[in-house]
Structure formats: structure tokens, C-alpha cells
Motif scaffolding. Structure first.
Motif, PDB file in Angstrom:
ATOM      1  N   ARG A 350     -51.100   1.580  -5.561  1.00  0.00           N
ATOM      2  CA  ARG A 350     -50.347   0.507  -6.155  1.00  0.00           C
ATOM      3  C   ARG A 350     -50.605  -0.595  -5.339  1.00  0.00           C
ATOM      4  O   ARG A 350     -50.854  -0.682  -4.181  1.00  0.00           O
ATOM      5  CB  ARG A 350     -48.852   1.083  -5.999  1.00  0.00           C
ATOM      6  CG  ARG A 350     -48.539   2.364  -6.720  1.00  0.00           C
ATOM      7  CD  ARG A 350     -47.050   2.496  -6.253  1.00  0.00           C
ATOM      8  NE  ARG A 350     -45.897   1.836  -6.757  1.00  0.00           N
ATOM      9  CZ  ARG A 350     -44.800   1.724  -6.317  1.00  0.00           C
ATOM     10  NH1 ARG A 350     -44.343   2.388  -5.313  1.00  0.00           N
ATOM     11  NH2 ARG A 350     -43.997   0.894  -7.018  1.00  0.00           N
ATOM     12  N   TYR A 351     -50.189  -1.710  -5.937  1.00  0.00           N
ATOM     13  CA  TYR A 351     -50.133  -3.034  -5.354  1.00  0.00           C
ATOM     14  C   TYR A 351     -48.846  -3.751  -5.385  1.00  0.00           C
ATOM     15  O   TYR A 351     -48.056  -3.531  -6.214  1.00  0.00           O
ATOM     16  CB  TYR A 351     -51.153  -4.045  -6.128  1.00  0.00           C
ATOM     17  CG  TYR A 351     -52.519  -4.076  -5.897  1.00  0.00           C
ATOM     18  CD1 TYR A 351     -52.973  -2.971  -5.175  1.00  0.00           C
ATOM     19  CD2 TYR A 351     -53.415  -5.040  -5.998  1.00  0.00           C
ATOM     20  CE1 TYR A 351     -54.331  -2.887  -4.950  1.00  0.00           C
ATOM     21  CE2 TYR A 351     -54.675  -5.032  -5.758  1.00  0.00           C
ATOM     22  CZ  TYR A 351     -55.204  -3.981  -5.017  1.00  0.00           C
ATOM     23  OH  TYR A 351     -56.557  -3.787  -4.826  1.00  0.00           O
ATOM     24  N   HIS A 352     -48.767  -4.597  -4.349  1.00  0.00           N
ATOM     25  CA  HIS A 352     -47.722  -5.550  -3.947  1.00  0.00           C
ATOM     26  C   HIS A 352     -48.326  -6.982  -4.104  1.00  0.00           C
ATOM     27  O   HIS A 352     -49.171  -7.215  -3.103  1.00  0.00           O
ATOM     28  CB  HIS A 352     -46.967  -5.117  -2.811  1.00  0.00           C
ATOM     29  CG  HIS A 352     -45.738  -6.247  -2.517  1.00  0.00           C
ATOM     30  ND1 HIS A 352     -45.878  -7.701  -2.013  1.00  0.00           N
ATOM     31  CD2 HIS A 352     -44.283  -6.300  -2.257  1.00  0.00           C
ATOM     32  CE1 HIS A 352     -44.872  -8.216  -1.796  1.00  0.00           C
ATOM     33  NE2 HIS A 352     -43.908  -7.537  -2.253  1.00  0.00           N
ATOM     34  N   ILE A 353     -47.900  -7.804  -5.124  1.00  0.00           N
ATOM     35  CA  ILE A 353     -48.670  -8.866  -5.262  1.00  0.00           C
ATOM     36  C   ILE A 353     -47.650 -10.194  -5.084  1.00  0.00           C
ATOM     37  O   ILE A 353     -46.844 -10.077  -6.168  1.00  0.00           O
ATOM     38  CB  ILE A 353     -49.540  -8.987  -6.517  1.00  0.00           C
ATOM     39  CG1 ILE A 353     -50.483  -7.906  -6.647  1.00  0.00           C
ATOM     40  CG2 ILE A 353     -50.217 -10.315  -6.756  1.00  0.00           C
ATOM     41  CD1 ILE A 353     -51.080  -7.636  -8.039  1.00  0.00           C
ATOM     42  N   SER A 354     -47.818 -11.140  -4.320  1.00  0.00           N
ATOM     43  CA  SER A 354     -47.026 -12.187  -4.165  1.00  0.00           C
ATOM     44  C   SER A 354     -47.808 -13.554  -4.632  1.00  0.00           C
ATOM     45  O   SER A 354     -48.916 -13.832  -4.152  1.00  0.00           O
ATOM     46  CB  SER A 354     -46.628 -12.331  -2.815  1.00  0.00           C
ATOM     47  OG  SER A 354     -45.672 -13.530  -2.617  1.00  0.00           O
ATOM     48  N   LEU A 355     -47.137 -13.947  -5.760  1.00  0.00           N
ATOM     49  CA  LEU A 355     -47.847 -15.287  -6.466  1.00  0.00           C
ATOM     50  C   LEU A 355     -46.894 -16.612  -6.111  1.00  0.00           C
ATOM     51  O   LEU A 355     -45.670 -16.322  -6.279  1.00  0.00           O
ATOM     52  CB  LEU A 355     -48.023 -14.991  -7.907  1.00  0.00           C
ATOM     53  CG  LEU A 355     -48.589 -13.670  -8.333  1.00  0.00           C
ATOM     54  CD1 LEU A 355     -48.617 -13.251  -9.976  1.00  0.00           C
ATOM     55  CD2 LEU A 355     -50.363 -13.742  -8.208  1.00  0.00           C
ATOM     56  N   ASP A 356     -47.767 -17.699  -6.011  1.00  0.00           N
ATOM     57  CA  ASP A 356     -47.011 -18.823  -6.201  1.00  0.00           C
ATOM     58  C   ASP A 356     -47.414 -19.448  -7.523  1.00  0.00           C
ATOM     59  O   ASP A 356     -48.416 -19.765  -7.816  1.00  0.00           O
ATOM     60  CB  ASP A 356     -47.688 -19.915  -5.019  1.00  0.00           C
ATOM     61  CG  ASP A 356     -47.236 -19.524  -3.585  1.00  0.00           C
ATOM     62  OD1 ASP A 356     -46.197 -18.854  -3.734  1.00  0.00           O
ATOM     63  OD2 ASP A 356     -48.022 -19.727  -2.973  1.00  0.00           O
ATOM     64  N   VAL A 357     -46.341 -19.754  -8.311  1.00  0.00           N
ATOM     65  CA  VAL A 357     -46.412 -19.960  -9.798  1.00  0.00           C
ATOM     66  C   VAL A 357     -45.673 -21.211  -9.918  1.00  0.00           C
ATOM     67  O   VAL A 357     -44.646 -21.741  -9.412  1.00  0.00           O
ATOM     68  CB  VAL A 357     -45.925 -18.968 -10.562  1.00  0.00           C
ATOM     69  CG1 VAL A 357     -46.924 -17.458 -10.391  1.00  0.00           C
ATOM     70  CG2 VAL A 357     -44.592 -18.348 -10.571  1.00  0.00           C
ATOM     71  N   VAL A 431     -50.787 -20.301 -12.360  1.00  0.00           N
ATOM     72  CA  VAL A 431     -50.811 -19.358 -10.882  1.00  0.00           C
ATOM     73  C   VAL A 431     -51.154 -20.394  -9.864  1.00  0.00           C
ATOM     74  O   VAL A 431     -52.411 -20.864  -9.906  1.00  0.00           O
ATOM     75  CB  VAL A 431     -51.417 -18.326 -10.925  1.00  0.00           C
ATOM     76  CG1 VAL A 431     -51.654 -17.642  -9.674  1.00  0.00           C
ATOM     77  CG2 VAL A 431     -50.798 -17.242 -11.820  1.00  0.00           C
ATOM     78  N   ARG A 432     -50.388 -21.102  -9.196  1.00  0.00           N
ATOM     79  CA  ARG A 432     -50.924 -22.205  -7.846  1.00  0.00           C
ATOM     80  C   ARG A 432     -51.625 -21.299  -6.800  1.00  0.00           C
ATOM     81  O   ARG A 432     -52.684 -21.997  -6.056  1.00  0.00           O
ATOM     82  CB  ARG A 432     -49.711 -22.889  -7.334  1.00  0.00           C
ATOM     83  CG  ARG A 432     -48.783 -23.396  -8.436  1.00  0.00           C
ATOM     84  CD  ARG A 432     -49.367 -24.830  -8.883  1.00  0.00           C
ATOM     85  NE  ARG A 432     -48.623 -25.222 -10.197  1.00  0.00           N
ATOM     86  CZ  ARG A 432     -47.539 -25.929 -10.060  1.00  0.00           C
ATOM     87  NH1 ARG A 432     -47.140 -25.977  -8.680  1.00  0.00           N
ATOM     88  NH2 ARG A 432     -46.835 -26.382 -11.016  1.00  0.00           N
ATOM     89  N   GLY A 433     -51.491 -19.951  -6.486  1.00  0.00           N
ATOM     90  CA  GLY A 433     -52.180 -19.242  -5.598  1.00  0.00           C
ATOM     91  C   GLY A 433     -51.537 -18.018  -5.461  1.00  0.00           C
ATOM     92  O   GLY A 433     -50.358 -17.638  -5.727  1.00  0.00           O
ATOM     93  N   VAL A 434     -52.477 -16.890  -4.838  1.00  0.00           N
ATOM     94  CA  VAL A 434     -52.242 -15.436  -4.776  1.00  0.00           C
ATOM     95  C   VAL A 434     -51.842 -15.518  -3.078  1.00  0.00           C
ATOM     96  O   VAL A 434     -52.578 -15.626  -2.310  1.00  0.00           O
ATOM     97  CB  VAL A 434     -53.240 -14.537  -4.634  1.00  0.00           C
ATOM     98  CG1 VAL A 434     -52.732 -13.263  -4.545  1.00  0.00           C
ATOM     99  CG2 VAL A 434     -53.550 -14.725  -6.490  1.00  0.00           C
ATOM    100  N   ALA A 435     -50.410 -15.475  -2.808  1.00  0.00           N
ATOM    101  CA  ALA A 435     -50.115 -15.584  -1.461  1.00  0.00           C
ATOM    102  C   ALA A 435     -50.374 -14.436  -0.622  1.00  0.00           C
ATOM    103  O   ALA A 435     -50.486 -14.525   0.437  1.00  0.00           O
ATOM    104  CB  ALA A 435     -48.557 -15.958  -1.402  1.00  0.00           C
ATOM    105  N   SER A 436     -50.286 -13.286  -1.339  1.00  0.00           N
ATOM    106  CA  SER A 436     -50.492 -11.822  -0.657  1.00  0.00           C
ATOM    107  C   SER A 436     -50.767 -10.828  -1.449  1.00  0.00           C
ATOM    108  O   SER A 436     -50.150 -10.790  -2.785  1.00  0.00           O
ATOM    109  CB  SER A 436     -48.984 -11.687  -0.021  1.00  0.00           C
ATOM    110  OG  SER A 436     -49.088 -10.360   0.812  1.00  0.00           O
TER     111      SER A 436
END
Length: 443
Positions: A350-357, A431-436
Motif C-alpha cells: 500500500r502507498y501513502h502519497i502526499s501531493l501539493d495540488v 499537481v505542483r509536486g509529490v511531497a512524500s
């Protein structure tokens, strides 16, 4: 009891080696009673012979390790110098000249364990290495002997005390990675160059050893997928806490559901606070083993340090010496299954994905479409507007001009599909960036 002493050559006399020599001297009578013969320290190979070493007669000190292991009267060689060379050549020479070997050398065993086992078997000698993984914790022997009649399906553990100390400090105090590393260095938990620990190389070597023993197959260091923990942030811990989790650097070795392959990996992961490994604090190690008949077992204790590691070395020394007294050898290499090691992309996780949007209408729909196209199911979504002050659970639909943080937790899927999802998300204009990105384990 036989009267002729068993002679031991010690290669290395640093933090661990000096403790081995001390215990051999101070517990000599007890060791003799347990073995059935006296044990004598016959020589100590070092790089700096002029250094004072309390309790070790100067006449035992030598810089010629090769000559020491080739002496015809040496029964057991204890190798605690580490590294691949010259340790590999010295261990091989020891076997060829009639000595059994006790080693704490995880790097060498992970890289060339099969060849060393073959050399031991060809010369009718033992190779023991309990101290190579998890310090004082009895782990190798339970896997190799106590669970020999069972089928081990999974080994999940914290096998590096330095990284666990750093992550535990970040979790408990809110410190950043650099601050926690500085404290670990000041307290002596981290080396001046902590790369082997924090980038996961140390844990990966241990994972290779554990997987090979647990699944009776060949697993080398190059087979182990590895990610370090230097990119873990305080924000990751905040997200983990919202999920009722913490973050650990885990070594994970698994047998595939169909039993036809195995995987071995090291990476930081979120685990539920309810999982036994979540409560492992400081520089301690713990390994969780799942087997068909035995069920779930956990091994816990100090994973490094002179005295704890020396305890494991001495335990192996007693076992090897008992075998010599009885004219026998212990269990050797077991790789009969010949199972292939699957690549990381085939691992189901499983993934935990934090996005700056962008904080505007339609973002959630675009993100959800990417997951659907990659065949990855979403478990939960949390969105928080930054510039507009939105709180947890806000949809942010209809607010424009700002930026939001979008956190997505997936259901289980092949790692390749999850990685493909992340790459597709990076290409979205919104999506401005994938933070984590972090895996979620232990559920």
C-alpha cells in the motif's frame, strides 16, 4: 571433560573483539563446563599492535592474521573485523587449515555466504554467524534450527538500531532528520559517516541473510530492494499520527502467496501503533516472524554494541566447540528450494502519497482518474487547503488561486502499478509536486 584445550584465534580486537576476549577470560571455567573442554585464546590479530589491550597478553598479539589462521593447532577462528576483504580470504584459509569459524560479518555473508558455506562443508567444519544479525537477539539459530520443521512465510523487522533511534526521536519530539541524526551521533549510536545505516545498506545485508535462512534459498545483497530514510520528514510523522501509525525502517522478507518466489526489501514504512514493532524504542531491534504452525513470533533486544554482540559470538563459540568435542558439525547451508527472488515491482503493498495540488475545482476528479487508469484502488483521501485555511476533510472544490495538500492512501496493489501512478500524477498540470511517498505495512 577432555583436558586438551580448544584453541581460538580472534581476528579483530575492537569494541566487539575486546569484549569476546574479556568474556573468554573471565568466564573461562563456566565455558569449559558448558563445552566439555577448556577454551584457550591462542592469538589475536590486530592492525595496531602497540595499542594497550587490557587483559590480553602482548605475546598473543599479531599483525599477521593469515599466519594465525593457518596455524595447524587452531580449532576455531572468531572473525569480527568486518568488511568483505581480507575477511573472505581469512575465513576460507581457516576452513582449509582445519578450523571452524564464528563470524559477525553481515556484509560478507550477504554477498558470498553460499561460497563460505560450501568451503565449510568441503572441509567438514562449522560456519556460525548469530552475531551478524540483530546483535544479542537469538534469531539465526531459531530460524535455522527451532523452526526447521515449520514453514516460515514472513520476516518483518527493525534490524538497525541507529535508524530506529533517529526515527523514534523524530516521532517523540517532532525533531527533523538532521537534528535527530546529530543527537544519535553525539550519543555514539551513529558513526561519523552514517551512510551504511541511514541509507539502508546495513539492514539490506541482514535482510539477505534472514531471507536465505527463512526460505531455504539463495538471497544475496543485490537481490534486496533498498531505500534509505534520509527523506523522512516531520510532516510524514504528522500524517502517520493522523492514521494511527508511526514510521520505522523495516526489513521485510516474504514468501509469495503461491509459494513460488520470495522477496526481500528494506525501506521506511508506516505501521499501525497496534503492531508490536511500533513500540520498539531507541536503539533496540525487533524481528517479527510469521510461520504456518508456530504462528506469530517476536524477537526483541539490543541489536548492537560490544557486550550484546559479543554475547551472540560467545553463544556460537560454545556451540561450535561442543560440536568439536562430540566430533560433529552443526546445520549447514539449506538452499534446497531454489526459489527465485522477485523484483520490487511485483510486491503487493500500500502507498501513502502526499501531493501539493492546485486548490481549484476538478483536482480530485483528475487525481482519482489517474489511480483508476493504473488499476489502483483508493482507500482514503484527505485534503487540506493551505492558503485558504481549509482543515482536514475539506474538499477544496470551488476555492481557486491557492494550493492544497492532498493525501491519498491506497488499497494493496503491485508496487509497479503504484509507482506508475505516482509518475502519472507528476505529469498533471494541477499537481505542483509529490511531497512524500511511503509504503504502509503491518495491516
Amino acid at each position: 571433560m577432555r583436558t586438551r584445550p580448544l584453541k581460538v584465534a580472534l581476528l579483530g580486537c575492537g569494541v566487539v573483539g575486546s569484549e569476546v576476549a574479556r568474556i573468554m577470560t573471565t568466564h573461562a571455567d563456566d565455558l569449559a563446563a558448558r563445552i566439555g573442554a577448556p577454551v584457550e585464546l591462542a592469538g589475536v590479530a590486530v592492525r595496531r599492535p602497540d595499542r594497550v589491550r587490557a587483559g590480553i597478553p602482548q605475546e598473543l598479539i599479531t599483525t599477521d592474521a593469515t599466519a594465525l589462521v593457518k596455524r595447524g593447532d587452531i580449532d576455531v577462528v572468531v572473525e569480527v573485523i568486518g568488511g568483505v576483504e581480507p575477511a573472505r580470504g581469512l575465513i576460507t584459509a581457516a576452513f582449509e587449515h582445519g578450523a571452524s569459524v564464528v563470524s559477525a560479518n553481515k556484509a560478507l555473508l550477504a554477498e558470498d555466504g553460499a561460497a563460505l558455506h560450501a568451503a565449510a562443508e568441503a572441509n567438514g567444519r562449522d560456519l556460525y554467524y548469530e552475531a551478524a544479525v540483530a546483535g544479542a537477539i537469538p534469531l539465526i539459530r531459531p530460524l535455522r534450527e527451532s523452526l526447521a520443521g515449520d514453514k516460515v512465510n514472513r520476516v518483518l523487522g527493525i534490524v538497525n538500531g541507529t535508524t530506529n533511534f533517529i526515527l523514534d526521536k523524530m516521532d517523540g519530539s517532532g525533531a527533523g532528520y538532521s537534528e535527530a541524526l546529530d543527537e544519535a551521533t553525539a550519543l555514539g549510536y551513529a558513526e561519523a559517516d552514517p551512510t551504511a545505516d541511514v541509507e539502508g545498506f546495513d539492514a539490506a545485508a541482514k535482510a539477505a541473510i534472514l531471507a536465505g535462512i527463512a526460505f531455504h534459498t539463495r538471497v544475496r545483497l543485490d537481490d534486496v530492494y533498498r531505500e534509505g530514510m534520509t527523506e523522512v520528514t516531520a510532516a510524514d510523522f504528522a500524517s502517520a499520527k493522523r492514521m494511527g501509525c508511526t514510521i520505522k525502517l523495516l526489513a521485510i522478507c516474504e514468501r509469495a502467496a503461491d509459494g513460488e518466489s520470495v522477496t526481500a526489501r528494506v525501506h521506511p514504512a508506516m505501521i499501525p501503533l497496534s503492531h508490536p514493532l511500533a513500540s520498539v524504542r531507541g536503539a533496540y531491534n525487533a524481528v517479527f516472524v510469521e510461520a504456518d504452525a508456530a504462528g506469530q513470533l517476536m524477537f526483541y533486544g539490543p541489536g548492537a554494541g560490544g557486550a550484546p554482540t559479543a554475547s551472540a559470538v560467545l553463544g556460537d563459540l560454545v556451540a561450535v566447540c561442543r560440536n568439536l568435542v562430540n566430533g560433529a558439525t552443526g546445520p549447514g547451508d539449506s538452499a534446497y528450494t531454489r526459489l527465485p527472488v522477485s523484483p520490487m515491482g511485483e510486491v503487493v503493498t500500500r502507498y501513502h502519497i502526499s501531493l501539493d495540488v492546485a486548490d481549484k475545482p476538478g483536482v480530485l476528479a483528475q487525481v482519482a482518474t489517474v489511480f483508476a487508469e493504473q488499476g489502483v484502488s483508493i482507500d482514503t483521501v484527505r485534503q487540506q487547503g493551505r492558503d485558504s485555511g481549509g482543515g482536514d476533510g475539506a474538499t477544496a472544490e470551488g476555492r481557486e488561486g491557492g494550493e492544497a495538500s492532498l493525501v491519498v492512501v491506497t488499497h494493496r496493489a503491485p508496487d509497479a502499478a503504484l509507482a506508475g501512478t505516482v509518475e502519472a500524477l507528476r505529469k498533471l498540470d494541477t499537481v505542483r509536486g509529490v511531497a512524500s511517498i511511503m509504503r504502509v505495512e503491518g495491516e
